[in-house]
Design an enzyme around this catalytic site. Sequence first.
Site, PDB file in Angstrom:
ATOM      1  N   ASP A   1      -2.730   6.794 -11.484  1.00  0.00           N
ATOM      2  CA  ASP A   1      -3.065   5.381 -10.965  1.00  0.00           C
ATOM      3  C   ASP A   1      -2.065   4.564 -11.912  1.00  0.00           C
ATOM      4  OD1 ASP A   1      -4.490   5.141 -13.120  1.00  0.00           O
ATOM      5  OD2 ASP A   1      -6.078   3.494 -11.957  1.00  0.00           O
ATOM      6  N   GLU A   2      -1.083   4.875 -12.458  1.00  0.00           N
ATOM      7  CA  GLU A   2      -0.183   4.007 -13.560  1.00  0.00           C
ATOM      8  C   GLU A   2       1.053   5.013 -14.035  1.00  0.00           C
ATOM      9  OE1 GLU A   2      -2.071   2.999 -17.858  1.00  0.00           O
ATOM     10  OE2 GLU A   2      -3.456   4.569 -17.270  1.00  0.00           O
TER      11      GLU A   2
END
Lengths: 395, 387
Positions: free
Chosen positions: A103-104
Amino acid sequence: MTKFIMHLDMDAFFASVEQMDNPELRGKPIAIGTPHKRSVLSTASYEARKFGVRSAMSSVHALKLCPHLILVPGRMARYKEISNQVMAVLGNYSPVVEQASIDEAYLDITGTERLFGPPLELAESVKKDIFEKVGLTASIGIAPVKFLAKIASDLKKPAGISIIEQNQIESFLETLPIEKIPGIGKKALPRFHSFGIRFAADMRRFTPEFFKERFGERGIILHAKAAGIDPTPVAVGGQMKSSSAENTFGDDVCDPQILKTWLLKQSERISADVRRKGLKGRTVTLKVKFPDFRQITRSKTLGKRTSNSDTIYKAGCALLDAEGYMGSIRLIGIGISNFDDRSRQLSLLTSEENIVDDKKLDDLDKAVDKVREKFGTAMLTRGSLLKLSSKVKGQ
Amino acid sequence: MYLKVNRDEVIEGLQKSASIIPAKTGAAYLRTIWLKSEEGSLRIMSTDSNLEFCGTYPAEIIEEGLAGVQGRAFYELVRKLPSGELVIKTDPDGSSILVEQGSRKYKLPVNDPTWFQKFSTFPSEGAVFWSGDFLLEIIERIAYCISDEDSMEAIACMNIVPSSDENGKFIEACGLNGHQFARLKFFNDDIHAILPEEGILIQKKYLAELKKWLTADEIEMSLIEKRLFFKTADGKETFSMPLSYYQYPNYKNFLSKLNDDDVSRMKIEKSELSNALDRISIFNTDSNRCASFMFNPGELILFSQGQEVGTATESIEVDFSGEMERIAFPTKNLIEILGHFQSGEINFTLTGSEAPCGLTGSEDNEYLVIVMPMKVQEETYYSEEDV
């Protein structure tokens, strides 16, 4: 040309995906985890965070803080699917995108002004685009260097945008607690405090050599970061640094044979994961957590890179055996890393026989992967893992 | 025990004795230096359960006896004392040892004498004289190629094996770490005669200790099953170590490749290459630690590049023959290897860009090092599978 790096962090990613997919969960405090007494939460929604619920907290403790917390079991495949959609959106804004985790991501947005406007405008467009295409919010940080961009993305969560311009770095570092600098963890922090260093700017009172003497080469890098210098580029394709799997036991386990069976199960999972990404790793890491939460990790670097489950499993067993009898164990895990091996020295002793053996193992893995891909993972199971299959469902 | 001894006579032996005992860990017995006074001399003994050191030094013995003292403390004390006579005696109840030098007095606890276990005796039968200087040279030129990993068994050892060819008998000392191999051939009929046919294996960690003990003086060497002994020519000190019994890899396999017909050969000035590699290494990074060699007639082009550090290219005049176009070597390893040659001119025998490369010196024919090249992979993001 002013350098700009953007760090994008999806807000409460797993929980947000669940709330997006299930309207009944929207607006309610939810967390990813199971009500099992030893389950640990992986993410909590912002509604749950208001009650003090945080990721890595035990479910039992979280339910005490927020009795109406809704626990949702994780769906990794779904999160990966959404993650791929997010990364695809980012690819439209810069050719230099580094996915740091599920998620980054980092984007080098230097020189994109003429296409997308100033960095803040670009960040607004990215955020809007992700929301329209995926339905989720993200927080964005922009800075001339990577680590400051990451810190910036955390400043206005959720759905916020923060920018640290070159001329703001100095004042920003004056109030930045040193533990925010990547590489300064809980262990090193007291040493920094003992030198009277509490904020990043405090480090500038000392020379780089001062830190080199005390922390080795890492000390020089930390000193540079404290001055806002971080030459680490956004690495395209430098996607995965490690793959690991771990299990917390319902009841502590002390039987080495049972521990090894879990290692085998985990080795299969991580080897399949790295094979899917076309990677091979050289370093196998064993992680063990004891009932008193003390944790040890032991690593072994293999002679050559591998994605073979047996090889990873055997290295894990060797690390476990080397520790001797450890008594009760709460958690065991294994990981593989050190994928970056574009150049390596060849072996004098690799016989034709070994090469054939490696190829046979690789072919076997490929065949197993294909069967599982077509008929599901449960279709093909090792005999030695059958006794675990019922327990695994609960983990 | 009651004796008088000159501090300078024993300090060197004490230092050697203290160097093999474990500093902190291990049983108290192993951290002990044993002092034995008998027949006009003081014997100093220590062991780490594998290595054994025993030194005999002249002393005035007033009362014979045996005492085991905490090794490090005793050595540190004697080291820090000035030159002069030391009086060493056990107290009447045998619980401690008193060390006196003039007005300085020290009391150290002693270990239970029943802990003492007999040290191996130097087997005089079959012992041969050898040059300590030459043994040091062998260790120096071979040990750096031996694997540091204890678990790798045979390749964590130096192999000394008797051999012969049409020119007669010789001995090979070999070291191997999986990526490079060093062999020094030498002639010594006496040693050839005492070596077993399959040779002997000495662990690298013991070689490091042996190196500390050795001097340029002559030594005596002797061998019994499972143990190797050395004694100084004056008979004062003995040092022994266990031998290992593993199957040493068959290095003849890769040695034979150097004699293939299709090898390429390069003759180069050692210092010129070393200096160039030293500069090239600045451009190496953690993920790219090699120097590329590109061959043109009469010319070697060295190249390296690293993200953020840039690129380096150097050209060196060489004698080159063969078909080889390009090969890459780990820069630092190659610099280290070159540093072990005495000859000013080095001959490379290149058997393939991913195959062993042999190095010999023009005036250093008995010394051979084989190094494996680097496999440099181009980065591939996508791959297709044959169906």
